[in-house]
Design a protein around this motif. Structure first.
Motif, PDB file in Angstrom:
ATOM      1  N   UNK A   1     -36.491 -25.552  64.535  1.00  0.00           N
ATOM      2  CA  UNK A   1     -35.084 -25.895  64.783  1.00  0.00           C
ATOM      3  C   UNK A   1     -34.398 -26.291  63.480  1.00  0.00           C
ATOM      4  N   UNK A   2     -35.140 -26.960  62.621  1.00  0.00           N
ATOM      5  CA  UNK A   2     -34.578 -27.523  61.400  1.00  0.00           C
ATOM      6  C   UNK A   2     -34.438 -26.488  60.282  1.00  0.00           C
ATOM      7  N   UNK A   3     -34.857 -25.246  60.525  1.00  0.00           N
ATOM      8  CA  UNK A   3     -34.575 -24.158  59.589  1.00  0.00           C
ATOM      9  C   UNK A   3     -33.107 -23.747  59.703  1.00  0.00           C
ATOM     10  N   UNK A   4     -32.513 -23.950  60.874  1.00  0.00           N
ATOM     11  CA  UNK A   4     -31.127 -23.548  61.131  1.00  0.00           C
ATOM     12  C   UNK A   4     -30.181 -24.738  61.287  1.00  0.00           C
ATOM     13  N   UNK A   5     -30.681 -25.864  61.772  1.00  0.00           N
ATOM     14  CA  UNK A   5     -29.840 -27.022  62.060  1.00  0.00           C
ATOM     15  C   UNK A   5     -30.318 -28.241  61.275  1.00  0.00           C
ATOM     16  N   UNK A   6     -29.395 -29.162  61.031  1.00  0.00           N
ATOM     17  CA  UNK A   6     -29.752 -30.413  60.349  1.00  0.00           C
ATOM     18  C   UNK A   6     -30.015 -31.502  61.386  1.00  0.00           C
ATOM     19  N   UNK A   7     -30.644 -32.557  60.948  1.00  0.00           N
ATOM     20  CA  UNK A   7     -30.883 -33.706  61.831  1.00  0.00           C
ATOM     21  C   UNK A   7     -29.557 -34.296  62.299  1.00  0.00           C
ATOM     22  N   UNK A   8     -28.526 -34.268  61.458  1.00  0.00           N
ATOM     23  CA  UNK A   8     -27.214 -34.775  61.859  1.00  0.00           C
ATOM     24  C   UNK A   8     -26.608 -33.921  62.977  1.00  0.00           C
ATOM     25  N   UNK A   9     -26.777 -32.612  62.894  1.00  0.00           N
ATOM     26  CA  UNK A   9     -26.252 -31.727  63.942  1.00  0.00           C
ATOM     27  C   UNK A   9     -26.956 -31.962  65.275  1.00  0.00           C
ATOM     28  N   UNK A  10     -28.269 -32.213  65.218  1.00  0.00           N
ATOM     29  CA  UNK A  10     -29.069 -32.368  66.432  1.00  0.00           C
ATOM     30  C   UNK A  10     -29.115 -33.810  66.927  1.00  0.00           C
ATOM     31  N   UNK A  11     -28.824 -34.755  66.055  1.00  0.00           N
ATOM     32  CA  UNK A  11     -28.855 -36.156  66.444  1.00  0.00           C
ATOM     33  C   UNK A  11     -30.252 -36.745  66.497  1.00  0.00           C
ATOM     34  N   UNK A  12     -31.210 -36.076  65.865  1.00  0.00           N
ATOM     35  CA  UNK A  12     -32.591 -36.571  65.812  1.00  0.00           C
ATOM     36  C   UNK A  12     -33.295 -35.911  64.626  1.00  0.00           C
TER      37      UNK A  12
ATOM     38  N   UNK B   1     -25.482 -34.916  71.509  1.00  0.00           N
ATOM     39  CA  UNK B   1     -25.226 -33.730  70.687  1.00  0.00           C
ATOM     40  C   UNK B   1     -25.918 -32.473  71.204  1.00  0.00           C
ATOM     41  N   UNK B   2     -27.060 -32.645  71.864  1.00  0.00           N
ATOM     42  CA  UNK B   2     -27.818 -31.469  72.281  1.00  0.00           C
ATOM     43  C   UNK B   2     -28.848 -31.822  73.359  1.00  0.00           C
ATOM     44  N   UNK B   3     -29.440 -30.773  73.930  1.00  0.00           N
ATOM     45  CA  UNK B   3     -30.590 -30.906  74.820  1.00  0.00           C
ATOM     46  C   UNK B   3     -31.666 -29.970  74.286  1.00  0.00           C
TER      47      UNK B   3
END
Length: 83
Positions: free
Chosen positions: A27-38, A62-64
């Protein structure tokens, strides 16, 4: 069931978008921890500490993120034939 008959799949719902990954860390290859909230470490820890009978779902504002199993057909590719 043999290990080769399934793979882990991660379903991310962020807003109206649905995305699928092969592991929580991908997940973190495409999204940041700030975007995901974790953070990646916290998400891995969350799934690791879940009881066996708990549904593997992480959710915040922010997400599920759902962790599941993708069933795959066993293959014989790469195996040598014996005569």
């Amino acid at each position: 069931m043999e290990k080769s008959e399934f793979r882990t799949v991660i379903h991310l719902q962020i807003g109206e978008a649905h995305e699928y990954y092969g592991s929580p860390s991908s997940l973190y290859d495409k999204h940041t921890a700030d975007e995901l909230g974790i953070t990646q470490a916290s998400l891995n820890n969350y799934f690791y500490k879940l009881p066996d009978d708990a549904e593997p779902i992480y959710t915040n504002n922010k997400c599920t993120i759902r962790k599941g199993i993708l069933y795959v057909k066993p293959t014989t590719r790469g195996r040598k034939k014996t005569e």
